[in-house]
Design a protein around this motif. Structure first.
Motif, short mmCIF file in Angstrom:
data_model
loop_
_atom_site.label_atom_id
_atom_site.label_comp_id
_atom_site.label_asym_id
_atom_site.label_seq_id
_atom_site.Cartn_x
_atom_site.Cartn_y
_atom_site.Cartn_z
N THR A 43 47.82 32.56 51.43
CA THR A 43 47.60 33.92 50.97
C THR A 43 47.94 34.00 49.48
N LEU A 44 47.03 34.58 48.72
CA LEU A 44 47.26 34.80 47.30
C LEU A 44 47.78 36.20 47.02
N LEU A 45 47.21 37.19 47.72
CA LEU A 45 47.62 38.58 47.51
C LEU A 45 47.39 39.38 48.79
N TYR A 46 48.49 39.80 49.39
CA TYR A 46 48.47 40.65 50.58
C TYR A 46 49.53 41.72 50.40
N PRO A 47 49.20 42.95 50.73
CA PRO A 47 47.88 43.48 51.04
C PRO A 47 47.13 43.81 49.75
N PHE A 48 45.81 43.87 49.88
CA PHE A 48 44.97 44.28 48.76
C PHE A 48 44.43 45.66 49.10
N ALA A 49 43.36 46.06 48.47
CA ALA A 49 42.80 47.40 48.65
C ALA A 49 42.33 47.64 50.08
N ALA A 50 42.26 48.90 50.46
CA ALA A 50 41.71 49.26 51.77
C ALA A 50 40.25 48.81 51.82
N PRO A 51 39.75 48.43 52.99
CA PRO A 51 38.36 47.97 53.09
C PRO A 51 37.35 48.94 52.48
N ALA A 52 37.56 50.23 52.64
CA ALA A 52 36.61 51.21 52.10
C ALA A 52 36.66 51.30 50.58
N GLU A 53 37.72 50.79 49.96
CA GLU A 53 37.88 50.88 48.51
C GLU A 53 37.67 49.57 47.78
N VAL A 54 37.56 48.47 48.50
CA VAL A 54 37.58 47.16 47.86
C VAL A 54 36.35 46.90 46.98
N ASP A 55 35.22 47.51 47.28
CA ASP A 55 34.01 47.25 46.49
C ASP A 55 34.19 47.62 45.02
N ARG A 56 35.01 48.58 44.72
CA ARG A 56 35.18 48.98 43.32
C ARG A 56 35.92 47.91 42.51
N TYR A 57 36.55 46.95 43.19
CA TYR A 57 37.26 45.86 42.51
C TYR A 57 36.44 44.57 42.46
N ARG A 58 35.29 44.54 43.08
CA ARG A 58 34.51 43.31 43.24
C ARG A 58 34.27 42.59 41.91
N ASP A 59 33.76 43.29 40.90
CA ASP A 59 33.46 42.64 39.63
C ASP A 59 34.72 42.12 38.95
N GLU A 60 35.79 42.87 39.04
CA GLU A 60 37.06 42.45 38.45
C GLU A 60 37.60 41.20 39.16
N ILE A 61 37.48 41.16 40.47
CA ILE A 61 37.92 39.98 41.23
C ILE A 61 37.07 38.78 40.84
N ARG A 62 35.76 38.95 40.82
CA ARG A 62 34.86 37.86 40.48
C ARG A 62 35.18 37.31 39.08
N GLU A 63 35.36 38.21 38.12
CA GLU A 63 35.68 37.80 36.74
C GLU A 63 37.02 37.05 36.70
N PHE A 64 38.01 37.57 37.41
CA PHE A 64 39.32 36.93 37.42
C PHE A 64 39.22 35.49 37.92
N PHE A 65 38.62 35.27 39.09
CA PHE A 65 38.58 33.93 39.65
C PHE A 65 37.63 33.01 38.89
N ALA A 66 36.60 33.55 38.28
CA ALA A 66 35.70 32.73 37.47
C ALA A 66 36.42 32.14 36.26
N SER A 67 37.52 32.75 35.85
CA SER A 67 38.25 32.24 34.69
C SER A 67 39.17 31.07 35.05
N TYR A 68 39.23 30.69 36.32
CA TYR A 68 40.03 29.55 36.78
C TYR A 68 39.10 28.46 37.28
N GLU A 69 39.37 27.23 36.87
CA GLU A 69 38.56 26.11 37.32
C GLU A 69 39.00 25.65 38.71
N PRO A 70 38.09 25.09 39.49
CA PRO A 70 38.48 24.51 40.78
C PRO A 70 39.59 23.47 40.57
N PHE A 71 40.41 23.30 41.59
CA PHE A 71 41.54 22.37 41.48
C PHE A 71 41.85 21.77 42.85
N ASP A 72 42.63 20.71 42.84
CA ASP A 72 43.08 20.06 44.07
C ASP A 72 44.54 20.42 44.30
#
Length: 179
Positions: A43-72
């Motif tokens: 688990t990286l982050l629990y709890p996160f937004a309510a299911p009905a509210e999570v879509d408003r964070y989608r772009d921010e989440i995508r941008e955040f994780f895109a800034s990290y390279e895959p790792f082992d």
């Protein structure tokens, strides 16, 4: 789960598909997770937004994780929570994953880890729930995982897990690491 509690989401690293033997051991040791549809994961982050509210964070989440390279990482050793007796697998190296988690918590300060604004839980893959018999639980986990650790994983995506009914989760969306 408390009656009337709102449904939840969380962000995590799903590991089960990369190691069937370890995933099977997780499911045997922590059968509640099977009924909750929560596989071997970190688990990286629990709890996160309510299911009905999570879509408003989608772009921010995508941008955040895109800034990290895959790792082992490796689930390298067993650890045990002193207060609950629950056993978990600890990843190595820990620091890159811990840094990612802390950056995620700073990015979304309205959702502190495990609801504790001052918390700094270590990265971990839970293998059992709390117990009144910590020594026996540890022995049982060590015996079941004999020869399975260390286990190497390639981390290339993060799952947004959503609770679709009380204590039942599913993958809502995944976010790739890197561009």
């Amino acid at each position: 789960m408390a009656e009337g509690r709102p449904l939840e989401t969380y962000l995590g690293l799903l590991l089960a598909d990369q190691n069937a033997e370890l995933a099977a051991a997780h499911d045997e040791l922590y059968p509640d997770r099977v009924t909750e549809h929560i596989p071997l994961s970190i688990t990286l982050l629990y709890p996160f937004a309510a299911p009905a509210e999570v879509d408003r964070y989608r772009d921010e989440i995508r941008e955040f994780f895109a800034s990290y390279e895959p790792f082992d990482l490796e689930l390298a050793r067993l650890e045990q929570w002193e207060e609950s007796g629950a056993v978990y697998a600890a990843p190595e190296p820990e620091q890159p994953l811990r840094d990612l988690m802390r950056a995620l918590w700073r990015r979304f300060p309205d959702f502190p880890p495990y609801g504790d604004a001052d918390g700094d839980p270590p990265p971990h893959a839970s293998l059992t729930w709390r117990t009144d018999e910590p020594e026996e639980t540890r022995r049982r986990v060590e015996a079941r995982l004999d020869g399975l650790l260390p286990a190497r994983f390639r981390i290339a995506e993060v799952a947004l897990m959503e609770e679709f009914e009380p204590d039942r989760f599913r993958v809502r969306e995944t976010f790739r690491l890197g561009t």
